[in-house]
Design a protein around this motif. Structure first.
Motif, PDB file in Angstrom:
ATOM      1  N   LEU A 135       0.822  -1.210   0.000  1.00 23.83           N
ATOM      2  CA  LEU A 135       0.000   0.000   0.000  1.00 23.83           C
ATOM      3  C   LEU A 135       0.854   1.257   0.000  1.00 23.83           C
ATOM      4  O   LEU A 135       0.534   2.248  -0.658  1.00 23.83           O
ATOM      5  N   HIS A 136       1.959   1.231   0.730  1.00 26.12           N
ATOM      6  CA  HIS A 136       2.876   2.371   0.772  1.00 26.12           C
ATOM      7  C   HIS A 136       3.375   2.687  -0.639  1.00 26.12           C
ATOM      8  O   HIS A 136       3.348   3.837  -1.079  1.00 26.12           O
ATOM      9  N   GLU A 137       3.803   1.650  -1.347  1.00 27.03           N
ATOM     10  CA  GLU A 137       4.300   1.862  -2.710  1.00 27.03           C
ATOM     11  C   GLU A 137       3.168   2.226  -3.672  1.00 27.03           C
ATOM     12  O   GLU A 137       3.351   3.055  -4.564  1.00 27.03           O
ATOM     13  N   LEU A 138       2.001   1.650  -3.485  1.00 24.63           N
ATOM     14  CA  LEU A 138       0.850   2.021  -4.308  1.00 24.63           C
ATOM     15  C   LEU A 138       0.494   3.500  -4.104  1.00 24.63           C
ATOM     16  O   LEU A 138       0.165   4.206  -5.059  1.00 24.63           O
ATOM     17  N   ALA A 139       0.582   3.968  -2.856  1.00 20.30           N
ATOM     18  CA  ALA A 139       0.292   5.377  -2.567  1.00 20.30           C
ATOM     19  C   ALA A 139       1.283   6.292  -3.272  1.00 20.30           C
ATOM     20  O   ALA A 139       0.939   7.424  -3.643  1.00 20.30           O
ATOM     21  N   HIS A 140       2.504   5.801  -3.497  1.00 24.64           N
ATOM     22  CA  HIS A 140       3.492   6.601  -4.245  1.00 24.64           C
ATOM     23  C   HIS A 140       3.117   6.740  -5.719  1.00 24.64           C
ATOM     24  O   HIS A 140       3.596   7.644  -6.396  1.00 24.64           O
ATOM     25  N   LEU A 141       2.273   5.860  -6.230  1.00 24.27           N
ATOM     26  CA  LEU A 141       1.782   6.041  -7.591  1.00 24.27           C
ATOM     27  C   LEU A 141       0.829   7.233  -7.657  1.00 24.27           C
ATOM     28  O   LEU A 141       0.619   7.802  -8.720  1.00 24.27           O
ATOM     29  N   LEU A 142       0.284   7.603  -6.510  1.00 25.51           N
ATOM     30  CA  LEU A 142      -0.649   8.728  -6.427  1.00 25.51           C
ATOM     31  C   LEU A 142       0.019  10.004  -5.935  1.00 25.51           C
ATOM     32  O   LEU A 142      -0.382  11.104  -6.317  1.00 25.51           O
TER      33      LEU A 142
ATOM     34  N   GLU B 188      -0.877  14.419   2.092  1.00 26.15           N
ATOM     35  CA  GLU B 188      -1.778  13.712   1.176  1.00 26.15           C
ATOM     36  C   GLU B 188      -1.403  12.238   1.054  1.00 26.15           C
ATOM     37  O   GLU B 188      -2.261  11.365   0.973  1.00 26.15           O
ATOM     38  N   PHE B 189      -0.091  11.993   1.043  1.00 28.92           N
ATOM     39  CA  PHE B 189       0.402  10.614   0.961  1.00 28.92           C
ATOM     40  C   PHE B 189      -0.082   9.819   2.175  1.00 28.92           C
ATOM     41  O   PHE B 189      -0.664   8.739   2.040  1.00 28.92           O
ATOM     42  N   TRP B 190       0.168  10.350   3.381  1.00 28.92           N
ATOM     43  CA  TRP B 190      -0.195   9.628   4.604  1.00 28.92           C
ATOM     44  C   TRP B 190      -1.704   9.503   4.757  1.00 28.92           C
ATOM     45  O   TRP B 190      -2.203   8.521   5.320  1.00 28.92           O
ATOM     46  N   ALA B 191      -2.444  10.466   4.235  1.00 30.86           N
ATOM     47  CA  ALA B 191      -3.908  10.383   4.282  1.00 30.86           C
ATOM     48  C   ALA B 191      -4.401   9.164   3.498  1.00 30.86           C
ATOM     49  O   ALA B 191      -5.400   8.533   3.873  1.00 30.86           O
ATOM     50  N   GLU B 192      -3.698   8.835   2.404  1.00 24.12           N
ATOM     51  CA  GLU B 192      -4.071   7.648   1.620  1.00 24.12           C
ATOM     52  C   GLU B 192      -3.955   6.370   2.454  1.00 24.12           C
ATOM     53  O   GLU B 192      -4.733   5.438   2.300  1.00 24.12           O
TER      54      GLU B 192
ATOM     55  N   ALA C 137       4.053  11.470  -4.999  1.00 21.51           N
ATOM     56  CA  ALA C 137       5.484  11.164  -5.063  1.00 21.51           C
ATOM     57  C   ALA C 137       6.165  11.232  -3.694  1.00 21.51           C
ATOM     58  O   ALA C 137       6.970  10.376  -3.362  1.00 21.51           O
ATOM     59  N   GLY C 138       5.874  12.223  -2.895  1.00 24.11           N
ATOM     60  CA  GLY C 138       6.561  12.394  -1.611  1.00 24.11           C
ATOM     61  C   GLY C 138       5.815  11.771  -0.453  1.00 24.11           C
ATOM     62  O   GLY C 138       4.878  10.993  -0.631  1.00 24.11           O
TER      63      GLY C 138
END
Length: 198
Positions: free
Chosen positions: A127-134, A141-145, A136-137
């Motif tokens: 999921l962490h890497e999938l969130a990077h598809l959405l 917003e990343f952690w909210a995912e 970049a940093g």
């Protein structure tokens, strides 16, 4: 007896009354059984436990294709299917990273050090890497995912502890002594630190 992972050693114990346990120990598989088991019961339980162990390992060590499917399922469940990887594969050259992602070609690589870890830890890294598809940093917003995944904090703690253990272990895998902590404990012993002499 030998299985796909090497020799199988059966350990009988008089203290073991009803339980049977199987685990890997180096290149061997150990099956611990009650001493009272007959040879027929031993054969039956060894076969049963080897099958269970293999099934458990298969679940914990998915193939690249299974890893990809798992990522797709996680994206659908936790990210509304918005993260669409082109490939997800195991990688042996991640160094100290648990995974990496190239958003431009939507590829994800997962460290093979994760093979055999609990599935909820692997799911977090995917999921962490999938969130990077959405994103970049590692911004808000990343952690909210990742908020939707209920084991994010637990998995991060698990991986931090695992990394700490790797960094503070000798070549045989034993924890290294911490001379500073040992000196502090010797200077200011608490009742829990004292050893009882017989």
């Amino acid at each position: 007896m030998v299985d796909a992972h090497g020799p199988v050693e059966v350990r009988r114990s008089r203290k073991r009354l009803r339980t049977v346990t199987a685990y890997r120990e180096g290149d061997r598989t150990i099956v611990a059984i009650p001493a009272r088991f007959t040879r027929a019961q031993e054969r039956e339980w060894v076969a049963r436990m080897l099958a269970r162990l293999a099934n458990q390992e298969r679940r914990r060590r998915p193939s690249d294709a299974e890893l990809m499917q798992r990522a797709v399922d996680l994206s659908a469940r936790y990210l509304s299917g918005r993260a669409e990887p082109a490939s997800v594969v195991w990688s042996s050259n991640q160094g100290r990273r648990w995974g990496s992602c190239t958003p431009s070609d939507r590829t994800i690589r997962i460290s093979d050090r994760l093979r055999g870890m609990p599935s909820w830890v692997l799911d977090y890294v995917l999921l962490h890497e999938l969130a990077h598809l959405l994103h970049a940093g590692h911004g808000p917003e990343f952690w909210a995912e990742l908020d939707a995944y209920p084991r994010t904090a637990r998995a991060r703690g698990f991986l931090e502890g695992y990394s700490y253990g790797e960094e503070h272990a000798d070549d045989a895998g034993r924890p290294l002594e911490d001379p500073v902590a040992d000196a502090e404990a010797a200077d200011d012993p608490t009742p829990g630190d004292l050893e009882q002499q017989n």
